[in-house]
Write a protein that holds these residues in place. Structure first.
Motif, PDB file in Angstrom:
ATOM      1  N   UNK A   1     -91.801 163.129  68.772  1.00 41.89           N
ATOM      2  CA  UNK A   1     -90.908 162.460  68.335  1.00 41.89           C
ATOM      3  C   UNK A   1     -91.540 161.253  67.264  1.00 41.89           C
ATOM      4  N   UNK A   2     -92.757 160.976  67.501  1.00 42.14           N
ATOM      5  CA  UNK A   2     -93.543 160.092  66.658  1.00 42.14           C
ATOM      6  C   UNK A   2     -93.966 161.182  65.877  1.00 42.14           C
ATOM      7  N   UNK A   3     -94.087 161.033  64.463  1.00 43.34           N
ATOM      8  CA  UNK A   3     -94.838 162.133  63.858  1.00 43.34           C
ATOM      9  C   UNK A   3     -96.428 162.342  64.132  1.00 43.34           C
ATOM     10  N   UNK A   4     -97.194 163.402  64.267  1.00 42.22           N
ATOM     11  CA  UNK A   4     -98.518 163.192  64.775  1.00 42.22           C
ATOM     12  C   UNK A   4     -99.478 162.741  63.472  1.00 42.22           C
ATOM     13  N   UNK A   5     -98.883 162.803  62.587  1.00 47.51           N
ATOM     14  CA  UNK A   5     -99.703 162.105  61.248  1.00 47.51           C
ATOM     15  C   UNK A   5     -99.388 160.515  60.847  1.00 47.51           C
TER      16      UNK A   5
ATOM     17  N   UNK B   1    -102.808 152.210  65.179  1.00 49.37           N
ATOM     18  CA  UNK B   1    -103.292 151.338  66.226  1.00 49.37           C
ATOM     19  C   UNK B   1    -102.264 150.082  66.290  1.00 49.37           C
ATOM     20  N   UNK B   2    -102.020 149.775  67.713  1.00 52.17           N
ATOM     21  CA  UNK B   2    -100.961 148.743  67.817  1.00 52.17           C
ATOM     22  C   UNK B   2     -99.735 149.145  67.959  1.00 52.17           C
ATOM     23  N   UNK B   3     -99.356 150.526  67.528  1.00 51.97           N
ATOM     24  CA  UNK B   3     -97.983 150.887  67.663  1.00 51.97           C
ATOM     25  C   UNK B   3     -97.983 151.887  68.929  1.00 51.97           C
ATOM     26  N   UNK B   4     -96.682 152.363  69.219  1.00 49.58           N
ATOM     27  CA  UNK B   4     -96.625 153.205  70.362  1.00 49.58           C
ATOM     28  C   UNK B   4     -96.209 154.481  69.642  1.00 49.58           C
ATOM     29  N   UNK B   5     -96.547 155.686  70.274  1.00 48.77           N
ATOM     30  CA  UNK B   5     -96.119 156.979  69.942  1.00 48.77           C
ATOM     31  C   UNK B   5     -95.350 157.679  71.018  1.00 48.77           C
ATOM     32  N   UNK B   6     -94.363 158.428  70.592  1.00 44.78           N
ATOM     33  CA  UNK B   6     -93.351 159.044  71.801  1.00 44.78           C
ATOM     34  C   UNK B   6     -93.549 160.505  71.576  1.00 44.78           C
ATOM     35  N   UNK B   7     -93.590 161.370  72.658  1.00 46.38           N
ATOM     36  CA  UNK B   7     -94.058 162.559  72.522  1.00 46.38           C
ATOM     37  C   UNK B   7     -93.098 163.455  73.618  1.00 46.38           C
ATOM     38  N   UNK B   8     -92.309 164.352  73.198  1.00 43.36           N
ATOM     39  CA  UNK B   8     -91.591 165.294  74.176  1.00 43.36           C
ATOM     40  C   UNK B   8     -92.471 166.673  74.411  1.00 43.36           C
ATOM     41  N   UNK B   9     -92.437 166.895  75.885  1.00 47.73           N
ATOM     42  CA  UNK B   9     -92.928 168.010  76.149  1.00 47.73           C
ATOM     43  C   UNK B   9     -91.791 169.243  76.828  1.00 47.73           C
ATOM     44  N   UNK B  10     -91.723 170.548  76.406  1.00 46.20           N
ATOM     45  CA  UNK B  10     -90.870 171.403  76.483  1.00 46.20           C
ATOM     46  C   UNK B  10     -91.592 172.505  77.348  1.00 46.20           C
TER      47      UNK B  10
ATOM     48  N   UNK C   1     -88.503 164.833  79.408  1.00 42.64           N
ATOM     49  CA  UNK C   1     -89.921 165.294  78.863  1.00 42.64           C
ATOM     50  C   UNK C   1     -90.719 164.454  78.118  1.00 42.64           C
ATOM     51  N   UNK C   2     -90.285 163.106  78.195  1.00 44.98           N
ATOM     52  CA  UNK C   2     -90.825 162.304  77.169  1.00 44.98           C
ATOM     53  C   UNK C   2     -92.112 161.509  77.951  1.00 44.98           C
ATOM     54  N   UNK C   3     -93.101 161.196  76.676  1.00 49.01           N
ATOM     55  CA  UNK C   3     -94.143 160.116  77.156  1.00 49.01           C
ATOM     56  C   UNK C   3     -94.137 159.185  76.068  1.00 49.01           C
ATOM     57  N   UNK C   4     -94.318 157.737  76.407  1.00 49.95           N
ATOM     58  CA  UNK C   4     -94.763 156.895  75.199  1.00 49.95           C
ATOM     59  C   UNK C   4     -96.305 156.360  75.529  1.00 49.95           C
ATOM     60  N   UNK C   5     -96.984 156.849  74.327  1.00 55.43           N
ATOM     61  CA  UNK C   5     -98.386 156.281  74.248  1.00 55.43           C
ATOM     62  C   UNK C   5     -98.720 155.174  73.431  1.00 55.43           C
ATOM     63  N   UNK C   6     -99.351 154.293  74.112  1.00 53.75           N
ATOM     64  CA  UNK C   6     -99.663 152.924  73.356  1.00 53.75           C
ATOM     65  C   UNK C   6    -101.157 153.005  72.768  1.00 53.75           C
ATOM     66  N   UNK C   7    -101.468 153.435  71.835  1.00 56.21           N
ATOM     67  CA  UNK C   7    -102.807 153.701  71.384  1.00 56.21           C
ATOM     68  C   UNK C   7    -103.741 152.212  71.318  1.00 56.21           C
ATOM     69  N   UNK C   8    -104.872 152.309  72.195  1.00 58.29           N
ATOM     70  CA  UNK C   8    -105.363 151.088  72.485  1.00 58.29           C
ATOM     71  C   UNK C   8    -106.291 150.754  71.108  1.00 58.29           C
TER      72      UNK C   8
ATOM     73  N   UNK D   1    -104.136 168.703  72.392  1.00 53.37           N
ATOM     74  CA  UNK D   1    -104.125 168.268  70.835  1.00 53.37           C
ATOM     75  C   UNK D   1    -105.045 167.208  70.554  1.00 53.37           C
ATOM     76  N   UNK D   2    -105.443 167.336  69.210  1.00 46.74           N
ATOM     77  CA  UNK D   2    -106.404 166.313  68.724  1.00 46.74           C
ATOM     78  C   UNK D   2    -105.349 165.329  67.713  1.00 46.74           C
ATOM     79  N   UNK D   3    -105.373 163.871  68.019  1.00 50.28           N
ATOM     80  CA  UNK D   3    -104.591 162.961  67.071  1.00 50.28           C
ATOM     81  C   UNK D   3    -105.748 162.158  66.489  1.00 50.28           C
ATOM     82  N   UNK D   4    -105.191 161.444  65.255  1.00 49.21           N
ATOM     83  CA  UNK D   4    -105.985 160.690  64.726  1.00 49.21           C
ATOM     84  C   UNK D   4    -105.280 159.213  64.669  1.00 49.21           C
ATOM     85  N   UNK D   5    -105.644 158.234  65.032  1.00 50.42           N
ATOM     86  CA  UNK D   5    -104.923 157.003  65.155  1.00 50.42           C
ATOM     87  C   UNK D   5    -105.744 156.030  63.908  1.00 50.42           C
TER      88      UNK D   5
END
Lengths: 275, 170
Positions: A180-184, A188-197, A232-239, A268-272
């Motif tokens: 939902x949030x683009x993976x690129x 930091x300090x923002x939250x990202x949202x991903x949906x799993x199917x 199917x959503x999670x919200x990730x707050x990147x520390x 998956x591997x992500x860069x914040x």
């Protein structure tokens, strides 16, 4: 059907669908995720290890990896090479936009007990499964037969110029992450949202674990654990800024026969980045 | 430079370069002289941000324009905030925005023409610097457009940027 069969056969060769817990983590790590030059290249490492992003156990074979470009077409992996502990390869981002590098496997797995009470598996450990031989090799009347529709995905993302989403489209086969949030576009300090199917439907109650890189330099894993909600959503707050490894798993008993359950694993591997 | 002489210079420049009735927005930017073994001029991005961080106007992007095969664009992303806020949407070079890097010293950049059509409101002038084998720094100077009276808000950099003085004229 020919196409699907070929896909399954190719996908299952890695043996990732064989039964048994996976204590080790498979990962693909891009050296850059955000690029600004014309016609840029990115180099990647791919390995299997306990501590993420330290290649010290087994390489991840590049023959199982694919890449999709901003037009949704397959993109060639260049200069693939496999060493003792890691594989490496390069990607040329000829067209601006987002690229996905991934390993995708999906198919039937089975386990049962033979007449001597011995545990049997299909596909057998280290064997390349041939979906056409499932019916002849799995005894449908065996004791404690359990047939599962399994899927496994390992992904990472890189973007030249402005992020776009053609490469992120789900296949609606198996267990997948839909950003939902683009993976690129992770900061930091923002939250990202991903949906799993799971097979195109929201995967409710999937377990998600996120690990920051650099375990060698701290005492605790600092794992973030989440569960997907009713959508199917999670919200990730990147520390903080850095690289992260995300793992998710899902299981239910709503499979098409002959399977009795569905099981999926995703990583998956992500860069914040810092802003 | 003393305050009196800078006001004198400002008045002189205002009289000399800005047509009567035209509003002014120009930036005095200090690129610090650094005692480092390997010095490269910083990449600089200067833009006008709205209060929600979106880009109202790209003013200037100074980078290695003359490298072969546009190789200098490779490090534009290191101006991370500018890149994220809108730099990545641009097809560089952009006429009137792209420029060559500037070296240590105080420079005066006039953006009056570029902001002439800016909608009235609250903004921030953003300046981001990133230097090869060096650091990165972002500074922001809030301002209101159009300015109601002449003002010279400033910001002080700590590492990659020196003093910034925004010259606003009604």
């Amino acid at each position: 059907m020919k196409k699907l069969t070929t896909f399954l056969a190719t996908a299952l060769v890695a043996g990732g669908l064989s039964a048994g817990a996976q204590a080790h983590r498979a990962w693909v790590l891009p050296m850059s995720t955000v690029l600004s030059s014309e016609d840029p290249w990115v180099t990647f490492d791919a390995a299997i290890s306990n501590d993420i992003f330290y290649a010290d156990y087994h390489p991840l074979r590049t023959r199982d990896l694919q890449a999709t470009g901003p037009d949704g077409e397959s993109v060639e992996l260049h200069n693939a090479s496999t060493g003792k502990y890691r594989s490496t390869f390069d990607l040329n981002l000829k067209t601006p936009g987002t690229y996905k590098v991934f390993l995708a496997q999906a198919g039937l797995t089975a386990r049962w007990e033979d007449e001597n009470g011995e545990r049997r598996f299909w596909p057998g450990r280290g064997e390349a499964p041939d979906p056409a031989r499932f019916a002849s090799e799995v005894p449908m009347d065996a004791t404690n037969l359990l047939i599962t529709r399994s899927s496994r995905r390992i992904e990472t993302f890189v973007t030249a110029g402005e992020p776009d989403s053609a490469a992120l489209a789900p296949t609606n086969v198996g267990f997948e992450l839909v950003p939902v949030t683009h993976p690129n576009d992770l900061y930091a300090g923002e939250s990202a949202s991903f949906r799993f199917l799971m097979d195109g439907e929201p995967a409710v109650g999937a377990e998600v674990s996120i690990l920051p890189a650099g375990m060698r330099y701290r005492n605790a894993q600092e794992e973030i654990t989440l569960t997907t909600d009713a959508d199917g959503l999670v919200a990730v707050g990147w520390p903080g800024a850095g690289r992260y490894f995300l793992e998710a798993s899902y299981a239910d008993d709503r499979a098409q026969p002959p399977a009795s359950g569905r099981r999926g694993s995703y990583a998956a591997t992500f860069e914040v980045l810092p802003l | 430079m003393s305050r009196i002489s800078s006001i004198t210079v400002l008045l002189a420049m205002t009289i000399a370069s800005v047509p009567a009735g035209a509003r002014e927005l120009s930036l005095e930017i200090e690129v610090p002289r650094l005692q480092v073994a390997e010095y490269h001029r910083p990449y600089l991005a200067i833009w006008v941000a709205r209060t929600d961080n979106s880009v109202a106007q790209h003013l200037s992007v100074l980078y290695d324009l003359d490298m072969e095969n546009q190789e200098g664009e490779k490090w534009l992303k290191d101006m991370r905030q500018w890149w994220r806020r809108g730099g990545r949407k641009l097809d560089m070079p952009v006429d009137g925005v792209s420029g060559a890097t500037i070296g240590p010293g105080v420079h005066r950049l006039d953006f009056s023409t570029q902001v002439a059509d800016l909608a009235p409101g609250e903004y921030r002038l953003m300046v981001e610097a990133s230097r090869e084998v060096g650091g990165r720094e972002v500074l922001a100077i809030p301002f209101q457009w159009p300015p109601r009276k002449a003002a010279m808000p400033r910001a002080a950099g700590g590492a990659e940027l020196g003093t910034l003085v925004l010259h606003l004229g009604p």
